[in-house]
Each structure stands twice: as C-alpha cells, then as structure tokens.
Scaffold this motif. Structure first.
Motif, PDB file in Angstrom:
ATOM      1  N   VAL A   1      35.466  33.023 -17.944  1.00 23.30           N
ATOM      2  CA  VAL A   1      35.731  31.990 -18.944  1.00 23.30           C
ATOM      3  C   VAL A   1      35.424  30.607 -18.372  1.00 23.30           C
ATOM      4  CG1 VAL A   1      37.562  30.837 -20.266  1.00 23.30           C
ATOM      5  CG2 VAL A   1      37.426  33.336 -20.239  1.00 23.30           C
ATOM      6  N   GLY A   2      35.791  30.375 -17.111  1.00 16.70           N
ATOM      7  CA  GLY A   2      35.518  29.089 -16.478  1.00 16.70           C
ATOM      8  C   GLY A   2      34.030  28.801 -16.377  1.00 16.70           C
TER       9      GLY A   2
ATOM     10  N   LEU B   1      39.849  25.736 -18.157  1.00 14.31           N
ATOM     11  CA  LEU B   1      39.702  26.896 -19.034  1.00 14.31           C
ATOM     12  C   LEU B   1      39.992  28.195 -18.308  1.00 14.31           C
ATOM     13  CD1 LEU B   1      38.961  26.989 -22.069  1.00 14.31           C
ATOM     14  CD2 LEU B   1      38.605  24.776 -20.966  1.00 14.31           C
ATOM     15  N   CYS B   2      39.664  28.255 -17.030  1.00  9.19           N
ATOM     16  CA  CYS B   2      40.042  29.420 -16.226  1.00  9.19           C
ATOM     17  C   CYS B   2      41.561  29.522 -16.153  1.00  9.19           C
ATOM     18  CB  CYS B   2      39.447  29.303 -14.821  1.00  9.19           C
ATOM     19  SG  CYS B   2      40.001  30.563 -13.655  1.00  9.19           S
ATOM     20  N   GLY B   3      42.228  28.387 -15.881  1.00  9.88           N
ATOM     21  CA  GLY B   3      43.679  28.381 -15.801  1.00  9.88           C
ATOM     22  C   GLY B   3      44.345  28.694 -17.123  1.00  9.88           C
TER      23      GLY B   3
ATOM     24  N   LEU C   1      46.820  32.875 -21.914  1.00  6.49           N
ATOM     25  CA  LEU C   1      46.269  34.018 -22.644  1.00  6.49           C
ATOM     26  C   LEU C   1      46.439  35.332 -21.904  1.00  6.49           C
ATOM     27  CD1 LEU C   1      42.955  32.356 -23.940  1.00  6.49           C
ATOM     28  CD2 LEU C   1      45.213  32.453 -25.037  1.00  6.49           C
ATOM     29  N   GLY C   2      46.927  35.283 -20.685  1.00  8.22           N
ATOM     30  CA  GLY C   2      47.197  36.499 -19.930  1.00  8.22           C
ATOM     31  C   GLY C   2      45.953  37.262 -19.498  1.00  8.22           C
ATOM     32  N   ALA C   3      44.832  36.580 -19.363  1.00 10.59           N
ATOM     33  CA  ALA C   3      43.594  37.245 -18.965  1.00 10.59           C
ATOM     34  C   ALA C   3      43.642  37.605 -17.484  1.00 10.59           C
ATOM     35  CB  ALA C   3      42.394  36.333 -19.232  1.00 10.59           C
ATOM     36  N   PRO C   4      43.035  38.706 -17.079  1.00  9.17           N
ATOM     37  CA  PRO C   4      42.947  39.022 -15.650  1.00  9.17           C
ATOM     38  C   PRO C   4      42.089  37.996 -14.927  1.00  9.17           C
ATOM     39  CG  PRO C   4      41.605  40.535 -16.952  1.00  9.17           C
ATOM     40  CD  PRO C   4      42.399  39.732 -17.925  1.00  9.17           C
TER      41      PRO C   4
END
Length: 334
Positions: free
Chosen positions: A104-105, A86-88, A94-97
């Motif tokens: 999120v992970g 989920l981190c990946g 999703l382009g998250a920083p």
C-alpha cells in the motif's frame, strides 16, 4: 559520464576503463548486494545501518528524477511521507498484514507522484521546483489535519511489527540485525528494478530527455509522458522507503512530510553523486554518519555538517562517489 549509467558496449571502446570496471557495471546489483550484506559489520550500531539503507533508497528515488532526468524537485517528502502514512494507516486502522501494508505504501507513493507530476510536469527549472514544493506543503496540510487517521502533530503510532512470516518461517523483526537484512532485501530488490529501468530503452529515453529535450522530441519521443512516468517511478521508490521507515520506527512523525525531509534528499544526492547508481547510498551514509558522530561532540552539529557539505560541493562537484568513478575512468584512459 560515469560508469554507473554507461552502456557496456560503450565501455568496450578504446580509451574506456579496464575490463574490471566493465564487469562492475554489468554486475552492479550483485556487487551492491554483496556490499550491503557485510555493511552492518562496519557500522557502530545496526539502527544507523538501517537508517542509511532507508534514506539511501529515498535519495535513490529522488536521484532517478534529478540525476537521470534532470528535474529538481523540492517536494519529494510528500512521496516519502505518503508512503509511510498509508503503510501505517493500512497496518494500524485497517488491520492489514505487514507485507500488504508495505505494498500500500509503494502504491500510495506512486499515486501521489502521479497527481503531483500531472500538475507540475509541464513547468521547467525553478518553476518546477517551486510547484513541487507548494504541492508537497498541501499534502503536509492534509495529513496534519486528518487527526483521526494520522494522529496530527503527534504522528501515527502503533505500527508495531514484532514478528514477520516469510514462507512459513517466523522472523524476529525486533532483532536489529534481522531487521537490517529484511530491509536490505527490499533495498536490493529496488536496486535490481532501477538497474533494469536504466538498462532498458526507456532508461535511454530518460537520459536523452535530460541531455537534449528538443532533440528527443524531434526524434518522436513523448517528453511530457517520459517526465510523468519517471516521476511516478520515483514515487514508487520513495513510497517503499517511507513504508520501510514506518515499519522500522513504529511511528510516522509529521516531520516526515516537512520541507527539511525534501532537503535531505537533495543533500544526499549531491553528496554521493547525482546520476550515479550507488551514489545516493554513499551520500546517505556520509550525511547520517556525520550527524551521528558530530552530534556526540556538540549540539551545533548542523553547522559543522553544513560546512562539510559546502566543502564537498565546492571541491567534489560530481559528489563523493561520482568523483571516485571519474578518477577511475580517467585512470583507465591513460
């Protein structure tokens, strides 16, 4: 009982370890942080030091459930792998920083732990272990089949974090030593959180449930909810370890969700000493150090490492760190 989870008040009683050990218990997070700051100087290469940190954190999450609560899980790879994937996914798709992907992970690890825990927590003993194993294999299958999001058997690639911004400063995450200290910062924060949990009334309830479930229930504690909350907290630590692993490797291999990864947590916890504060990191250092050292000599390193693990279990049933603490306690009583 080891000094890792003995209360300072108990240590002050006659016959307890000397003042120095009492201070070590009270300042265990600070001592652990100081050790981790100099740890890369004693390791042949920084990548191994980072692996020890991450897998030590993973074993620490498992130890909260197994060592402190007394529940043996064979499905903790689902917590680690979900956090990593989920981190990946947050970072790649999703382009998250990086920091949001890391969060999120952690949340993903806690959520999947809540789901698995809600289904398994009412079982006991080997039934609990088998249910967690079966549910972790379900998680493995879901991620394996979600090829568009996870890459399937090829794993999730493209988690490339070259630099990270910290309070206006740009840090080179590619540099191995810099990467180590970034990971170490999160590990130290996790140790502080664990120490606070264990020192809280909830931490006392966790150990009360482990020691005598019937008495804890008779005292008015909700044993089922205690088990579930502990499982969720364990998922948070494992999810953080998985997210850090994804950022470190720049890829999430499907083997992260495999049964062998669940076995790693058990081995590291037993090697270091279950129910001890720093034991999981000692177990991770011993196992990964042996793997890297023995594999240079022979391709059959699993046989040798397995024999050493068996010897440790037979002659040091409290684990390496747990046995050391036991000897120190006995020395303090003389």
């Amino acid at each position: 009982m080891t000094i890792d989870h003995t209360s300072p008040a108990a240590l002050a009683r006659p016959g307890r370890p000397p003042k120095l050990l009492e201070l070590a218990v009270r300042h265990r997070v600070l001592l652990a942080a100081l050790f981790l700051l100099v740890f890369p100087l004693a390791v042949p290469f920084k990548a191994l030091a980072i692996q020890i940190l991450i897998y030590g954190l993973y074993a620490l999450g498992f130890n909260l459930l197994f060592g402190y609560l007394g529940l043996l899980s064979f499905g903790h790879s689902a917590l680690l792998g979900t956090g990593a994937y989920l981190c990946g996914i947050a970072f790649v798709h999703l382009g998250a920083p990086w920091y949001l992907a890391l969060l999120v992970g952690v949340v993903a690890g806690m959520l999947i732990a809540a789901v698995i825990g809600a289904l398994a927590i009412r079982t006991r003993g080997i039934y609990f272990a088998m249910v967690t194993l079966a549910l972790s294999q379900c998680v493995y299958y879901v991620f394996y089949q979600s090829v568009d999001w996870t890459g399937g058997e090829n794993g999730l690639r493209g988690i490339d974090v070259g630099t990270i911004d910290l309070f206006g400063l740009t840090v080179d995450f590619i540099d191995p030593l810099t990467r180590y200290y970034v990971v170490a910062a999160f590990v130290i924060a996790a140790l502080a959180v664990l120490s606070r949990i264990l020192a809280s009334p909830f931490g006392a309830v966790i150990e009360a449930v482990r020691e005598n479930e019937a008495r804890a229930r008779a005292s008015g504690y909700d044993v089922t909810m205690t088990r579930l909350l502990t499982f969720v907290l364990s998922g948070g630590f494992c999810g953080l370890a998985g997210a850090l692993l994804a950022l470190h490797l720049s890829i999430v291999p499907i083997e992260t969700l495999g049964i062998e990864t669940s076995g790693l947590a058990v081995m590291m916890c037993l090697l270091g000493g279950m129910g001890t504060f720093f034991g999981p990191f000692v177990g991770a250092a011993v196992f990964l150090g042996l793997e890297n050292l023995v594999s240079l000599w022979t391709v059959h390193w699993q046989l040798i490492v397995g024999a050493i693990f068996t010897a440790c279990v037979l002659f040091f049933p409290k684990g390496i760190w747990g046995t050391l603490l036991h000897w120190m306690e006995r020395g303090g009583r003389r």
